[in-house]
Design an enzyme around this catalytic site. Structure first.
Site, mmCIF file in Angstrom:
data_model
loop_
_atom_site.group_PDB
_atom_site.id
_atom_site.type_symbol
_atom_site.label_atom_id
_atom_site.label_comp_id
_atom_site.label_asym_id
_atom_site.label_seq_id
_atom_site.Cartn_x
_atom_site.Cartn_y
_atom_site.Cartn_z
ATOM 1 N N ARG A 69 0.852 -1.180 0.000
ATOM 2 C CA ARG A 69 0.000 0.000 0.000
ATOM 3 C C ARG A 69 0.891 1.234 0.000
ATOM 4 N NH1 ARG A 69 -2.019 1.097 4.333
ATOM 5 N NH2 ARG A 69 -1.495 -0.649 5.681
ATOM 6 N N TYR A 197 -1.076 -3.678 -6.979
ATOM 7 C CA TYR A 197 -0.959 -4.337 -5.668
ATOM 8 C C TYR A 197 -2.322 -4.394 -4.964
ATOM 9 C CZ TYR A 197 -0.184 -5.183 -0.806
ATOM 10 O OH TYR A 197 -0.293 -5.711 0.455
ATOM 11 N N GLY A 198 -2.649 -5.552 -4.405
ATOM 12 C CA GLY A 198 -3.959 -5.812 -3.793
ATOM 13 C C GLY A 198 -4.537 -4.677 -2.961
ATOM 14 N N GLY A 199 -3.778 -4.221 -1.957
ATOM 15 C CA GLY A 199 -4.311 -3.205 -1.041
ATOM 16 C C GLY A 199 -4.660 -1.894 -1.741
ATOM 17 N N LYS A 206 -9.634 -1.986 1.601
ATOM 18 C CA LYS A 206 -9.292 -0.809 2.412
ATOM 19 C C LYS A 206 -10.017 0.442 1.916
ATOM 20 C CE LYS A 206 -6.266 -3.146 4.787
ATOM 21 N NZ LYS A 206 -6.589 -3.532 6.162
ATOM 22 N N HIS A 226 -11.135 -1.435 11.544
ATOM 23 C CA HIS A 226 -10.035 -2.324 11.138
ATOM 24 C C HIS A 226 -9.896 -3.398 12.224
ATOM 25 C CE1 HIS A 226 -5.510 -2.467 9.764
ATOM 26 N NE2 HIS A 226 -6.233 -3.406 9.199
ATOM 27 N N SER A 248 -0.910 -3.146 11.845
ATOM 28 C CA SER A 248 -0.286 -4.172 11.011
ATOM 29 C C SER A 248 0.858 -4.839 11.760
ATOM 30 C CB SER A 248 0.284 -3.543 9.744
ATOM 31 O OG SER A 248 -0.747 -2.952 9.030
ATOM 32 N N ALA A 249 1.048 -6.118 11.443
ATOM 33 C CA ALA A 249 2.161 -6.905 12.004
ATOM 34 C C ALA A 249 2.048 -7.107 13.510
ATOM 35 C CB ALA A 249 3.505 -6.285 11.646
ATOM 36 N N CYS A 250 0.821 -7.082 14.022
ATOM 37 C CA CYS A 250 0.639 -7.350 15.445
ATOM 38 C C CYS A 250 -0.222 -8.592 15.663
ATOM 39 C CB CYS A 250 0.037 -6.148 16.153
ATOM 40 S SG CYS A 250 1.161 -4.747 16.242
ATOM 41 N N GLY A 251 -0.463 -9.371 14.603
ATOM 42 C CA GLY A 251 -1.060 -10.693 14.786
ATOM 43 C C GLY A 251 -2.580 -10.766 14.718
ATOM 44 N N ASN A 254 -3.580 -14.106 13.125
ATOM 45 C CA ASN A 254 -3.267 -15.202 14.050
ATOM 46 C C ASN A 254 -4.290 -15.292 15.178
ATOM 47 O OD1 ASN A 254 -1.048 -15.750 12.526
ATOM 48 N ND2 ASN A 254 0.442 -14.848 13.935
ATOM 49 N N ASP A 277 -9.890 -8.950 9.403
ATOM 50 C CA ASP A 277 -9.348 -7.623 9.073
ATOM 51 C C ASP A 277 -10.334 -6.467 9.245
ATOM 52 O OD1 ASP A 277 -7.061 -6.137 8.210
ATOM 53 O OD2 ASP A 277 -7.957 -5.911 6.230
ATOM 54 N N ARG A 381 1.720 -12.113 -0.379
ATOM 55 C CA ARG A 381 0.369 -12.327 0.154
ATOM 56 C C ARG A 381 -0.289 -13.568 -0.408
ATOM 57 N NH1 ARG A 381 -1.951 -8.231 3.682
ATOM 58 N NH2 ARG A 381 -0.320 -6.686 3.846
ATOM 59 N N ARG A 412 1.976 -3.118 19.877
ATOM 60 C CA ARG A 412 3.260 -3.729 20.236
ATOM 61 C C ARG A 412 3.995 -2.743 21.137
ATOM 62 N NH1 ARG A 412 6.985 -7.254 17.459
ATOM 63 N NH2 ARG A 412 5.412 -7.700 15.908
ATOM 64 N N ASN A 508 -2.877 -16.963 23.919
ATOM 65 C CA ASN A 508 -3.651 -15.729 24.100
ATOM 66 C C ASN A 508 -5.092 -16.034 24.522
ATOM 67 O OD1 ASN A 508 -1.450 -14.167 23.539
ATOM 68 N ND2 ASN A 508 -1.889 -13.999 21.348
HETATM 69 C C1 OXD Z 1 -3.194 -4.061 5.997
HETATM 70 C C2 OXD Z 1 -3.767 -5.272 5.360
HETATM 71 O O1 OXD Z 1 -2.253 -3.484 5.442
HETATM 72 O O2 OXD Z 1 -4.710 -5.833 5.940
HETATM 73 O O3 OXD Z 1 -3.678 -3.670 7.071
HETATM 74 O O4 OXD Z 1 -3.322 -5.658 4.280
HETATM 75 MN MN MN Z 2 -5.524 -4.745 7.577
#
Ligand code: OXD
Ligand code: MN
Length: 597
Positions: A69, A197-199, A206, A226, A248-251, A254, A277, A381, A412, A508
């Site tokens: 993005r 790119y997807g996003g 988004k 979100h 982003s990148a906080c799981g 998961n 998401d 992705r 985080r 968790n």
């Molecule tokens: C983001 C996604 O960037 O979900 O938040 O791709």
């Molecule tokens: Mn997202």
């Protein structure tokens, strides 16, 4: 396919501007999609993967300069600059239409323009909304098929209505200097050009489901967030639903697909995924908050996904999925990415691959400066149908979604935030969401511990002034008869050596368990300056190599650290001037006073 005059006018105007050779309406029928996949195979836009091991799966490689993005080139185009607020990039709508119109002009010459009618949310639900995306990319068509509900039935539901989001996308010539992702919330319109790119180009995600929808939600009295949505099934069979927002990148993915540890599974706990998401949230007739996942698939980050970190995500990619910018293992025509060797115990890194750029790759491959080269792009992705997910909730298609018992925020933070705390009330919860932040890691940015404020994880996704967005949260609180409790979690506390203290992942559930016990009035909590934290004894650590002292550390709230935090919040709030809701100023003053008590 439709007589809807506004839809026809939008498609005709788009065609006049972009001048495609032909226009194809996407009906949603499998035969048409299969023809398009075949065409994409013949041009190399898609690569067919092993039909036995990955049936219906394809690999796509984006342009090397087009892999993420582009927040710097993403704009909110509303009449008054102040309505976009200090966080968004702003462009005047007339200027944007004329400047970027020049880029669209003739961009589809020699190409086909595809018209994709799609529904965000189950087709026909009163919670759902319709979009029409016009694009010159087959990759977009087949990916939208996975991520949304597409086809003629969507137009049937739309009927004569003008209530649809107009999305115009052209790859043009992928010129990064002329790449624009424009949102016109006042016109229900999105323009995306020079990206594949997807996003940036799957406009339902988004662009619509967060940026445009957040604006619609403010005007119509609902919320676009979100957030993941999950259901925790307890041993008695009862399921409580929770939504959670993490940067982003906080799981998020998961947590949404969590598998509880054996101890919990044996007792009968199970987690069901409704979404990973985005959540659209409304007040139901019963006064509770109800949430749907407007999407139909997952757009997950591939590297790091394996049978340890997230088996349910990996299993979701085993059929009818599209992989973007991962590596190709030509020995059996399957895919590979960093971290995947954990997939099968004993499996080793493949020695010969084709990397995401299409070049031969071995574990020894280095770049011109001698640095190791990754086989898959770090932001590679997969796009996978939600129904593939082994733990997909039975309520995934429920037209009105699921009732929320709790809302969870998180980020985080190495030291500041405790493992979990509960906000005192709704407005305190809005405050907790508004001060959300995440620390960058050395691996990602080179600078450790840089705090980026990311309120409600919506920093890049609010389609209007963030201060008004906070005010909308406060207004919503007044409309909710039975407010969910609001919590903050932090899986990322570290010890003095910088090691994570909390095991995370499936464990968790132990924190979710406490959260739900609080919601059901089954457990007491300790009041501290920032809200309520658990008594250490109430976090179940059975089977973990963690004693009560460590849990106490995880739950500690350090006065000095938080007074520093208050300074950061004041700076962040200052940019909103008078538009910042008074309620949040009050909460900030309260926090400071509590800390100084
Ligand atoms: C983001 C996604 O960037 O979900 O938040 O791709
Ligand atoms: Mn997202």
């Amino acid at each position: 396919m439709t007589n809807n005059k506004q839809v026809l006018e939008f498609v005709n105007k788009s065609a006049e501007l972009c001048q495609p050779d032909k226009i194809v309406w996407i009906t949603g029928e499998e035969a048409q999609l299969e023809e398009l996949r075949k065409e994409a195979l013949s041009t190399g836009e898609l690569i067919k993967l092993n039909e036995e091991k990955l049936p219906g799966c394809y690999l796509h490689r984006s342009d090397v300069n087009d892999v993420a993005r582009v927040e710097g080139r993403t704009f909110i185009c509303c009449k008054n600059k102040e309505d976009a607020g200090p966080i968004n990039n702003w462009m005047d709508p007339q200027e944007a239409y004329s400047k970027v119109g020049e880029i669209f002009k003739g961009s589809m010459k020699g190409r086909t323009m595809y018209v994709i009618p799609y529904s965000m949310g189950a087709v026909g639900s009163t919670f759902s909304k319709v979009g029409i995306e016009v694009t010159d990319s087959i990759y977009v068509v087949v990916s939208m098929k996975i991520m949304t509900r597409i086809g003629k039935e969507v137009l049937d539901v739309l009927g004569d209505s003008n209530d649809f989001v107009r999305g115009l996308h052209s790859k043009a010539n992928l010129d990064a200097e002329k790449r624009y992702i424009l949102h016109f919330p006042e016109d229900n319109t999105i323009w995306s050009v020079n990206s594949g790119y997807g996003g940036n180009v799957l406009l339902g995600k988004k662009c619509f489901a967060l940026r445009i929808a957040s604006f619609q939600g403010k005007n119509e009295g609902w919320m676009a967030e979100h957030m993941l949505i999950l259901g925790v099934q307890k041993p008695n069979g009862e399921i409580n639903y929770v939504s959670a927002a993490f940067p982003s990148a906080c799981g998020k993915t998961n947590l949404a697909m969590l598998i509880p540890p054996a101890l919990y599974r044996e007792k009968g706990y199970k987690v069901w995924c409704v979404g990973d998401d985005i959540a659209w949230i409304r007040v139901g007739k019963d006064g509770r908050l109800w949430a749907i996942n407007p999407e139909n698939g997952f757009f997950g980050v591939a590297p790091g996904t394996n049978m340890h970190s997230n088996p349910n995500a990996l299993l979701s990619t085993k059929k009818n999925a599209i992989f973007t910018n991962v590596a190709l293992d030509e020995t059996d025509n399957t895919v590979w990415w960093e971290g995947m060797e954990k997939d099968v115990p004993g499996k080793v890194k493949p020695q010969n691959l084709i990397d995401w750029k299409g070049n031969p790759w071995t574990p020894d491959t280095v770049d011109a400066e001698g640095k190791p080269v990754k086989a898959a792009h770090p932001n590679s992705r997969f796009t996978a149908p939600a129904i593939n997910c082994p733990c997909i909730s039975s309520e995934f298609e429920a037209p009105e979604g699921v009732p929320l018992t709790a809302i969870v925020f998180g980020g985080r933070r190495a030291k500041t935030a405790p493992l979990v705390y509960e906000a005192r009330d709704w407005n305190s919860g809005v405050f907790v969401g508004s001060i959300m932040a995440s620390e960058t890691t050395a691996a990602a940015t080179g600078a450790v511990g840089v705090v980026r404020r990311d309120p409600m994880a919506m920093r890049p996704f609010v389609g209007y002034n963030m201060a008004d967005y906070f005010a909308h949260w406060i207004e919503m609180g007044k409309k909710i008869g039975k407010q969910p409790k609001i919590f903050n979690v932090n899986w990322f506390r570290t010890d003095d050596e910088g090691n994570f203290i909390w095991p995370g992942f499936g464990d968790n559930i132990r924190v979710l368990d406490w959260i739900l016990k609080r919601c059901n009035g089954e457990v007491d909590a300790r009041e501290v300056a920032i809200g309520y934290v658990p008594y250490a004894k109430d976090i179940n650590v059975e089977g973990l190599d963690i004693d009560e002292k460590v849990v106490e550390d995880l739950l500690s709230v350090d006065k000095e650290t938080w007074l520093e935090e208050v300074k950061g919040i004041k700076e962040f709030y200052a940019q909103f001037g008078d538009r910042l809701p008074k309620e949040l100023e009050v909460k900030l003053a309260e926090l400071e006073a509590n800390l100084n008590k």
